[in-house]
Design a protein around this motif. Structure first.
Motif, PDB file in Angstrom:
ATOM      1  N   ASP A   4       0.828  -1.202   0.000  1.00 15.94           N
ATOM      2  CA  ASP A   4       0.000   0.000   0.000  1.00 15.94           C
ATOM      3  C   ASP A   4       0.867   1.258   0.000  1.00 15.94           C
ATOM      4  O   ASP A   4       1.889   1.320   0.702  1.00 15.94           O
ATOM      5  CB  ASP A   4      -0.878  -0.058   1.262  1.00 15.94           C
ATOM      6  CG  ASP A   4      -1.876   1.059   1.335  1.00 15.94           C
ATOM      7  OD1 ASP A   4      -3.005   0.851   0.882  1.00 15.94           O
ATOM      8  OD2 ASP A   4      -1.512   2.114   1.870  1.00 15.94           O
ATOM      9  N   ASN A   6       0.260   4.084   1.347  1.00 16.88           N
ATOM     10  CA  ASN A   6       0.277   4.672   2.687  1.00 16.88           C
ATOM     11  C   ASN A   6       1.350   4.027   3.556  1.00 16.88           C
ATOM     12  O   ASN A   6       2.050   4.702   4.312  1.00 16.88           O
ATOM     13  CB  ASN A   6      -1.091   4.511   3.354  1.00 16.88           C
ATOM     14  CG  ASN A   6      -2.192   5.173   2.560  1.00 16.88           C
ATOM     15  OD1 ASN A   6      -2.290   6.386   2.495  1.00 16.88           O
ATOM     16  ND2 ASN A   6      -3.034   4.364   1.919  1.00 16.88           N
ATOM     17  N   TYR A   7       1.478   2.717   3.410  1.00 15.13           N
ATOM     18  CA  TYR A   7       2.499   1.981   4.159  1.00 15.13           C
ATOM     19  C   TYR A   7       3.897   2.394   3.696  1.00 15.13           C
ATOM     20  O   TYR A   7       4.789   2.648   4.519  1.00 15.13           O
ATOM     21  CB  TYR A   7       2.291   0.478   3.958  1.00 15.13           C
ATOM     22  CG  TYR A   7       3.309  -0.376   4.669  1.00 15.13           C
ATOM     23  CD1 TYR A   7       3.199  -0.642   6.031  1.00 15.13           C
ATOM     24  CD2 TYR A   7       4.391  -0.913   3.972  1.00 15.13           C
ATOM     25  CE1 TYR A   7       4.141  -1.420   6.688  1.00 15.13           C
ATOM     26  CE2 TYR A   7       5.338  -1.693   4.626  1.00 15.13           C
ATOM     27  CZ  TYR A   7       5.208  -1.943   5.983  1.00 15.13           C
ATOM     28  OH  TYR A   7       6.144  -2.705   6.626  1.00 15.13           O
ATOM     29  N   SER A 316      -3.156   9.899  15.229  1.00  9.31           N
ATOM     30  CA  SER A 316      -2.981   8.631  14.507  1.00  9.31           C
ATOM     31  C   SER A 316      -2.340   7.592  15.412  1.00  9.31           C
ATOM     32  O   SER A 316      -2.734   6.419  15.422  1.00  9.31           O
ATOM     33  CB  SER A 316      -2.099   8.846  13.275  1.00  9.31           C
ATOM     34  OG  SER A 316      -2.733   9.679  12.340  1.00  9.31           O
ATOM     35  N   ASP A 340      -7.779   2.600   7.527  1.00  6.20           N
ATOM     36  CA  ASP A 340      -8.099   3.509   6.412  1.00  6.20           C
ATOM     37  C   ASP A 340      -8.236   4.949   6.913  1.00  6.20           C
ATOM     38  O   ASP A 340      -7.736   5.890   6.272  1.00  6.20           O
ATOM     39  CB  ASP A 340      -9.385   3.054   5.722  1.00  6.20           C
ATOM     40  CG  ASP A 340      -9.710   3.898   4.504  1.00  6.20           C
ATOM     41  OD1 ASP A 340      -8.853   4.001   3.605  1.00  6.20           O
ATOM     42  OD2 ASP A 340     -10.821   4.476   4.452  1.00  6.20           O
ATOM     43  N   ASN A 343      -4.788   6.288   7.739  1.00  8.64           N
ATOM     44  CA  ASN A 343      -4.053   6.597   6.514  1.00  8.64           C
ATOM     45  C   ASN A 343      -4.540   7.899   5.873  1.00  8.64           C
ATOM     46  O   ASN A 343      -3.737   8.679   5.355  1.00  8.64           O
ATOM     47  CB  ASN A 343      -4.176   5.446   5.519  1.00  8.64           C
ATOM     48  CG  ASN A 343      -3.350   4.233   5.943  1.00  8.64           C
ATOM     49  OD1 ASN A 343      -2.401   4.359   6.720  1.00  8.64           O
ATOM     50  ND2 ASN A 343      -3.697   3.069   5.438  1.00  8.64           N
ATOM     51  N   ASN A 346      -3.022  10.693   7.917  1.00  9.87           N
ATOM     52  CA  ASN A 346      -1.586  10.818   7.654  1.00  9.87           C
ATOM     53  C   ASN A 346      -1.293  11.403   6.272  1.00  9.87           C
ATOM     54  O   ASN A 346      -0.260  12.039   6.060  1.00  9.87           O
ATOM     55  CB  ASN A 346      -0.901   9.456   7.785  1.00  9.87           C
ATOM     56  CG  ASN A 346      -0.684   9.038   9.226  1.00  9.87           C
ATOM     57  OD1 ASN A 346      -0.698   9.864  10.126  1.00  9.87           O
ATOM     58  ND2 ASN A 346      -0.485   7.742   9.443  1.00  9.87           N
ATOM     59  N   ALA A 347      -2.231  11.197   5.328  1.00  7.50           N
ATOM     60  CA  ALA A 347      -2.025  11.638   3.947  1.00  7.50           C
ATOM     61  C   ALA A 347      -2.345  13.115   3.725  1.00  7.50           C
ATOM     62  O   ALA A 347      -2.060  13.652   2.646  1.00  7.50           O
ATOM     63  CB  ALA A 347      -2.869  10.780   3.006  1.00  7.50           C
ATOM     64  N   TYR A 351       0.911  13.759   2.514  1.00  6.21           N
ATOM     65  CA  TYR A 351       1.544  12.900   3.505  1.00  6.21           C
ATOM     66  C   TYR A 351       2.440  13.697   4.449  1.00  6.21           C
ATOM     67  O   TYR A 351       3.643  13.470   4.535  1.00  6.21           O
ATOM     68  CB  TYR A 351       2.328  11.760   2.832  1.00  6.21           C
ATOM     69  CG  TYR A 351       1.419  10.750   2.178  1.00  6.21           C
ATOM     70  CD1 TYR A 351       0.839   9.729   2.923  1.00  6.21           C
ATOM     71  CD2 TYR A 351       1.107  10.853   0.821  1.00  6.21           C
ATOM     72  CE1 TYR A 351      -0.012   8.806   2.330  1.00  6.21           C
ATOM     73  CE2 TYR A 351       0.258   9.941   0.219  1.00  6.21           C
ATOM     74  CZ  TYR A 351      -0.312   8.922   0.973  1.00  6.21           C
ATOM     75  OH  TYR A 351      -1.167   8.040   0.392  1.00  6.21           O
ATOM     76  N   THR A 377       0.502   3.565  11.235  1.00  4.32           N
ATOM     77  CA  THR A 377       0.195   2.879   9.980  1.00  4.32           C
ATOM     78  C   THR A 377       0.962   1.568   9.878  1.00  4.32           C
ATOM     79  O   THR A 377       0.392   0.518   9.528  1.00  4.32           O
ATOM     80  CB  THR A 377       0.535   3.785   8.780  1.00  4.32           C
ATOM     81  OG1 THR A 377      -0.473   4.798   8.653  1.00  4.32           O
ATOM     82  CG2 THR A 377       0.596   2.995   7.480  1.00  4.32           C
ATOM     83  N   HIS A 381      -0.954  -1.945   9.895  1.00  2.00           N
ATOM     84  CA  HIS A 381      -0.914  -2.593   8.582  1.00  2.00           C
ATOM     85  C   HIS A 381      -0.301  -3.988   8.685  1.00  2.00           C
ATOM     86  O   HIS A 381      -0.862  -4.979   8.180  1.00  2.00           O
ATOM     87  CB  HIS A 381      -0.102  -1.720   7.616  1.00  2.00           C
ATOM     88  CG  HIS A 381      -0.007  -2.277   6.225  1.00  2.00           C
ATOM     89  ND1 HIS A 381       0.886  -3.272   5.877  1.00  2.00           N
ATOM     90  CD2 HIS A 381      -0.695  -1.986   5.095  1.00  2.00           C
ATOM     91  CE1 HIS A 381       0.750  -3.566   4.599  1.00  2.00           C
ATOM     92  NE2 HIS A 381      -0.205  -2.795   4.095  1.00  2.00           N
TER      93      HIS A 381
END
Length: 392
Positions: A4, A6-7, A316, A340, A343, A346-347, A351, A377, A381
């Motif tokens: 992902d 995000n990861y 987060s 989700d 993420n 965090n984005a 990001y 995350t 994850h």
């Protein structure tokens, strides 16, 4: 599954925040965050273990070594250690000392040793751990099982909790359980039982046993979660998302009460626009009795406006631990939904991994490129998709 984005962004930020002394609190060049912090560093280290990234795991080891090398002779673990020659090198706390630095250090050493299968790492720092555990014994003051924590004495360093703070009792249980995995000591086994019993007697509804503060306990209405703290002045009844997540992770409380905590938490996060749990809830407002505990409890500038920072803000990092608690309770789908939401937070701003958010307006607060926001995350994850498990 494909990795992902995000990861990957979270892993990238952790790499950017490494130093020869360990993890920094932020990749942003802000003096107070360009330091190795005990709790931030260990939480980033927990993410490193979950990632399996050898370079990040090595940075975790460096973090723990930095903290151990700067342990005070009385057993205190540094709140943070500077990496620059131009500033004061070691801090054991600001307006008050940080109790949770001690427990996070023990947790960190033991989790690292467990994951890397390096029993000698615990042996190497055994004297540091024993000194830290002895200090925790002294911090009970009345020798009845629960730590007494000063105002400003843990991660919620500008908030209203003090006295017998739930979060710190639970971290101590986790630290003792982690260490006892290696040493299997009868005294520690008994100590874990004693602290757990005292948590259940003093923080759960309709509990049986002698209370620390019977009159104050009778005056509060404990229903859906464990209150955040109590002291000789009575109970603070706010919901502490971090603490209640730790209670679930450590399997403290009856199954029925644990389910109440989960139901309350899911309902609360779903009511709010970010889909995240606020750190503490409800917020303290200017006309509330506890406002006076907030207004001067800041070293630099006031940040705890309602719905922000510790006063009802959403982090987060905190939600990462609630996600782990959901997985422990086999609520996998809820954990995926929460990941989700983490993420998405965090984005924000390409990001920027902000420290926290206003829970009503969704506006970001605090420092950007905050490493433990990225850690949330990574931890969640890997726990969902790789079935990574911590020693609890």
């Amino acid at each position: 599954m494909m990795t992902d984005i995000n990861y990957l962004k979270a892993i990238e930020l952790l790499h950017k925040s490494t130093s020869s002394a360990g993890f920094l609190a932020s990749a942003q060049d802000i003096s107070n965050y360009k330091r190795v912090w005990a709790r931030d560093g260990v939480i980033c280290g927990l993410a490193a273990l979950a990632s399996g990234d050898e370079d990040l795991i090595e940075t975790f080891r460096d973090t723990l070594e930095t903290l151990a090398n700067n342990q005070h002779h009385n057993g205190t673990i540094p709140s943070n250690v500077g990496i620059s020659d131009n500033e004061e090198n070691v801090s054991y706390g600001g307006l008050a000392g940080r109790v949770d630095a001690v427990t996070w250090f023990i947790i960190g050493v033991c989790q690292y040793a467990y994951y890397t299968n390096d029993v000698n790492f615990v042996k190497k720092y055994n004297s540091n751990i024993l000194k830290a555990l002895q200090l925790l014994e002294a911090w009970e003051f009345n020798n009845k099982g629960l730590l007494y924590v000063p105002l400003s004495g843990n991660w919620a360093d500008e908030y209203i909790t003090d006295g017998y703070v739930l979060y710190d009792q639970l971290l101590r249980v986790w630290a003792l359980k982690s260490y006892n995995h290696f040493v299997k000591d009868e005294f520690i086994t008994t100590k874990i039982q004693t602290i757990t019993e005292q948590i259940e007697i003093n923080f759960m509804p309709q509990s049986v046993g002698e209370k620390y503060h019977e009159r104050a306990y009778e005056e509060v209405k404990i229903e859906n979660y464990m209150p955040c703290s109590f002291s000789p002045a009575g109970y603070k009844i706010q919901f502490d998302a971090f603490a209640n997540s730790l209670a679930l992770l450590l399997n403290i409380g009856s199954p029925a009460f644990q389910q109440k905590i989960i139901d309350y938490s899911i309902s609360l996060k779903n009511e709010l626009p970010l889909g995240l749990l606020p750190a503490f809830w409800p917020p303290v407002y200017e006309n509330d009795n506890d406002w006076h505990l907030l207004k001067n409890n800041c070293k630099y500038e006031f940040r705890n406006f309602p719905n922000e920072f510790h006063n009802g803000g959403s982090w987060s990092m905190v939600n990462g631990f609630f996600g782990l608690a959901l997985l422990k309770a086999e609520q996998n789908e809820e954990a995926i939904v929460l990941l989700d939401a983490i993420n998405k937070a965090n984005a924000v701003e390409e990001y920027s991994f902000y420290e926290n958010f206003n829970s009503e307006t969704k506006s970001p607060n605090g420092v950007p490129y905050c490493t433990w926001s990225a850690a949330a995350t990574v931890m969640l994850h890997q726990s969902i998709y790789e079935e990574f498990k911590y020693l609890v």
